[in-house]
Write an enzyme that holds these catalytic residues in place. Structure first.
Site, PDB file in Angstrom:
ATOM      1  N   ASP A 130     -13.364  -4.646  -0.413  1.00 55.87           N
ATOM      2  CA  ASP A 130     -13.808  -4.586   0.983  1.00 55.87           C
ATOM      3  C   ASP A 130     -14.973  -5.532   1.291  1.00 55.87           C
ATOM      4  O   ASP A 130     -15.389  -5.642   2.446  1.00 55.87           O
ATOM      5  CB  ASP A 130     -14.199  -3.150   1.360  1.00 55.87           C
ATOM      6  CG  ASP A 130     -12.976  -2.255   1.525  1.00 55.87           C
ATOM      7  OD1 ASP A 130     -11.845  -2.783   1.510  1.00 55.87           O
ATOM      8  OD2 ASP A 130     -13.152  -1.028   1.669  1.00 55.87           O
ATOM      9  N   ARG A 159       0.801  -1.233   0.000  1.00 55.11           N
ATOM     10  CA  ARG A 159       0.000   0.000   0.000  1.00 55.11           C
ATOM     11  C   ARG A 159       0.834   1.283   0.000  1.00 55.11           C
ATOM     12  O   ARG A 159       0.810   2.066   0.947  1.00 55.11           O
ATOM     13  CB  ARG A 159      -0.967  -0.004   1.192  1.00 55.11           C
ATOM     14  CG  ARG A 159      -1.922  -1.151   1.145  1.00 55.11           C
ATOM     15  CD  ARG A 159      -2.964  -1.081   2.208  1.00 55.11           C
ATOM     16  NE  ARG A 159      -4.106  -0.235   1.830  1.00 55.11           N
ATOM     17  CZ  ARG A 159      -5.224  -0.175   2.553  1.00 55.11           C
ATOM     18  NH1 ARG A 159      -5.341  -0.842   3.662  1.00 55.11           N
ATOM     19  NH2 ARG A 159      -6.216   0.586   2.156  1.00 55.11           N
TER      20      ARG A 159
HETATM   21  C1  UD1 Z   1      -9.326   2.747  -0.145  1.00 50.80           C
HETATM   22  C2  UD1 Z   1     -10.262   2.400   0.977  1.00 50.80           C
HETATM   23  C3  UD1 Z   1     -10.166   0.914   1.322  1.00 50.80           C
HETATM   24  C4  UD1 Z   1     -10.368   0.070   0.067  1.00 50.80           C
HETATM   25  C5  UD1 Z   1      -9.467   0.539  -1.079  1.00 50.80           C
HETATM   26  C6  UD1 Z   1      -9.766  -0.159  -2.395  1.00 50.80           C
HETATM   27  C7  UD1 Z   1     -10.402   4.474   2.234  1.00 50.80           C
HETATM   28  C8  UD1 Z   1     -10.051   5.225   3.468  1.00 50.80           C
HETATM   29  N1  UD1 Z   1      -9.928   3.227   2.126  1.00 50.80           N
HETATM   30  O1  UD1 Z   1      -8.012   2.494   0.314  1.00 50.80           O
HETATM   31  O2  UD1 Z   1     -11.167   0.602   2.288  1.00 50.80           O
HETATM   32  O3  UD1 Z   1     -10.056  -1.279   0.369  1.00 50.80           O
HETATM   33  O4  UD1 Z   1      -9.625   1.945  -1.294  1.00 50.80           O
HETATM   34  O5  UD1 Z   1     -11.093  -0.004  -2.748  1.00 50.80           O
HETATM   35  O6  UD1 Z   1     -11.104   4.969   1.380  1.00 50.80           O
HETATM   36  N2  UD1 Z   1      -1.482   2.098  -4.911  1.00 50.80           N
HETATM   37  C9  UD1 Z   1      -0.232   2.389  -5.389  1.00 50.80           C
HETATM   38  N3  UD1 Z   1       0.305   3.639  -5.187  1.00 50.80           N
HETATM   39  C10 UD1 Z   1      -0.377   4.626  -4.547  1.00 50.80           C
HETATM   40  C11 UD1 Z   1      -1.676   4.336  -4.068  1.00 50.80           C
HETATM   41  C12 UD1 Z   1      -2.205   3.064  -4.264  1.00 50.80           C
HETATM   42  O7  UD1 Z   1       0.432   1.531  -5.966  1.00 50.80           O
HETATM   43  O8  UD1 Z   1       0.146   5.734  -4.406  1.00 50.80           O
HETATM   44  C13 UD1 Z   1      -2.072   0.751  -5.109  1.00 50.80           C
HETATM   45  C14 UD1 Z   1      -2.317   0.012  -3.781  1.00 50.80           C
HETATM   46  O9  UD1 Z   1      -1.160  -0.650  -3.334  1.00 50.80           O
HETATM   47  C15 UD1 Z   1      -3.409  -0.946  -4.189  1.00 50.80           C
HETATM   48  C16 UD1 Z   1      -4.218  -0.155  -5.216  1.00 50.80           C
HETATM   49  O10 UD1 Z   1      -3.371   0.900  -5.641  1.00 50.80           O
HETATM   50  O11 UD1 Z   1      -2.883  -2.102  -4.792  1.00 50.80           O
HETATM   51  C17 UD1 Z   1      -5.514   0.425  -4.731  1.00 50.80           C
HETATM   52  O12 UD1 Z   1      -5.313   1.059  -3.494  1.00 50.80           O
HETATM   53  P1  UD1 Z   1      -6.094   2.382  -3.087  1.00 50.80           P
HETATM   54  O13 UD1 Z   1      -7.317   2.546  -3.923  1.00 50.80           O
HETATM   55  O14 UD1 Z   1      -5.144   3.515  -3.026  1.00 50.80           O
HETATM   56  O15 UD1 Z   1      -6.552   2.039  -1.604  1.00 50.80           O
HETATM   57  P2  UD1 Z   1      -6.768   3.097  -0.464  1.00 50.80           P
HETATM   58  O16 UD1 Z   1      -7.158   4.383  -1.069  1.00 50.80           O
HETATM   59  O17 UD1 Z   1      -5.611   3.063   0.487  1.00 50.80           O
END
Ligand code: UD1
Length: 425
Positions: free
Chosen positions: A311, A122
């Protein structure tokens, strides 16, 4: 630490009121930092993660009060420092959501890097790269993201076209919040389409922001000079809704979820129907009837909205564990989000793991066992499994559940479940 004791075997019956959405409340609270005056927010769920975000705002000097109707009033104008310390960010990754608003409004932010997380790496690289493309000067120092806007533009970010490498929910939100006070137009391509992104956009618009396209993969934001205070009601929690519907399905029960929004749950409702549930819905309610029937096994593949949400994956794994047939669960959003599968195996579930795929052969009965919650949604699946297991299951580390489910034991006992919280030492 508190534990939950659950004795399985009772079909759930009745009505349950759905709370405000955690994943909309957190960015909305962060976005209050952008306003020039007080903001009032209603339908805020009483959850540990929300408390952590309020604590974070308070630590920065922001005034947060709760009125007699449980509305939260945030006055961001009393802010003293633009700083998110490690001890709060490590409790909740979503603390990173203050980065965009602080930088846009005050030209500086020091935010601790979130640590590794139980459900995979993450990273926050997309948040950081987007802000850099908007002119921010960012470097990582002693575990902190230190972000500044150049003095040349009077501390303002500049609009930019940002193509997000991966669909990220909080990344989209952080950049949208940064862009509302930037100079000129920002375009977010490959933006997340989650309903919580739309709720945040509506909140920003209520404060005077100019945003088009939220809910599509292309969001266009025209920066404005300032944002004013407003009143706003948070959307219902679609994941809590889905969890209670699965609870009804897994126990062969009949439950109506109230104060919710069926339109946000298309992919989940489709899968419940495939599992054999009878569904009815109105403007703000969904009813599920599974009386006298065993669920059929279903296949699930997680992906960004509007596809099946990651989720809800763990909850459907619990459903498959007692279903008729073999179901396959493929997790494409996060690596390492299968810890609940190992705990459910200890309750007699027949689950084979192959990389990001779980193959689950339904058994007629699960058995109670001592189990441990490992993350928020994983713990929900253990509660569901316990509701149908023979005997008394004890779930440890339930602080994970309290992060995301408001009064879970009161709501479930209201539906007839035998569930008790045992305060820990
Ligand atoms: C949000 C939700 C969480 C949900 C997730 C996916 C909130 C507070 N949390 O988490 O409940 O499970 O969306 O629907 O809203 N990634 C990158 N680089 C980044 C950011 C993300 O590589 O800078 C990757 C992550 O590792 C992951 C994917 O993108 O594999 C999706 O993650 P992301 O949508 O960012 O999850 P959150 O926003 O943390």
């Amino acid at each position: 630490m508190d534990k939950l004791q659950i004795t399985g075997g009772r079909p759930l019956e009745g009505e349950v009121r759905i709370s405000g959405a955690k994943n909309a409340t957190l960015p909305i609270l962060a976005a209050t930092l952008l306003a020039d005056g007080p903001v009032t927010i209603s339908n805020v769920p009483h959850l540990q993660d929300v408390t952590t975000m309020i604590e974070l705002l308070g630590r920065m000097g922001v005034t947060v009060t709760i009125d007699e109707k449980l509305r939260i009033e945030v006055d961001p104008t009393t802010i003293r420092e633009q700083f998110a310390p490690y001890e709060l960010v490590k409790k909740m990754r979503a603390s990173i959501l203050v980065l965009g608003p602080l930088l846009a409004r005050y030209g500086e932010a020091d935010v601790s890097l979130p640590g590794g997380c139980a459900i995979g790496a993450r990273p926050v690289n997309i948040h950081v790269a987007g802000l850099q493309a908007m002119g921010a000067d960012i470097h990582i120092e002693n575990g902190y993201i230190k972000a500044r806007t150049g003095k040349a533009r009077a501390g303002r970010l500049k609009g930019a076209r940002l193509v997000l490498e991966t669909v990220t929910v909080t990344g989209t939100e952080n950049l949208m919040m940064a862009a509302v006070l930037a100079d000129g137009e920002t375009v977010l391509e490959n933006a997340a389409r989650e309903p919580e992104v739309v709720d945040l956009a509506n909140f920003l618009i209520a404060m005077g922001a100019k945003i088009r396209g939220a809910g599509t993969d292309r969001i266009v934001i025209e920066g404005v000079e300032r944002l004013h205070g407003c009143s706003y009601e948070v959307m219902p929690d679609r994941i809590e809704t889905g969890t209670f519907l699965v609870a009804a399905a897994i126990t062969g029960g009949h439950v109506r979820t109230k104060n919710t929004c069926p339109a946000y749950l298309d992919a989940v409702l489709l899968k419940l129907q495939e599992a054999g549930a009878k569904l009815a819905q109105g403007d703000n309610w969904i009813e599920l009837d599974m009386r006298g029937r065993r669920p059929k096994a279903i296949d699930v593949r997680t992906a960004p909205y509007p596809a099946f949400p990651t989720d809800m994956q763990a909850q459907f794994a619990a459903l498959d564990a007692v279903a008729d047939g073999v179901g396959t669960i493929i997790e494409t959003v996060f690596e390492n989000r299968f810890m609940h599968m190992l705990e459910m195996r200890r309750m007699g579930a027949e689950i084979r793991l192959e990389g990001n795929t779980a193959i689950i052969k339904g058994v007629p009965k699960l058995m109670a066992a001592p189990v441990m919650a490992t993350d928020l949604r994983a713990s929900a699946s253990l509660v569901l499994a316990a509701l149908v297991a023979e005997g008394q299951t004890v779930i440890e580390r339930i602080y994970h559940i309290d992060r995301g489910y408001e009064s879970i034991e009161e709501k479930l006992s209201g539906l007839g479940a035998q569930i008790r919280r045992v305060p820990g030492r």
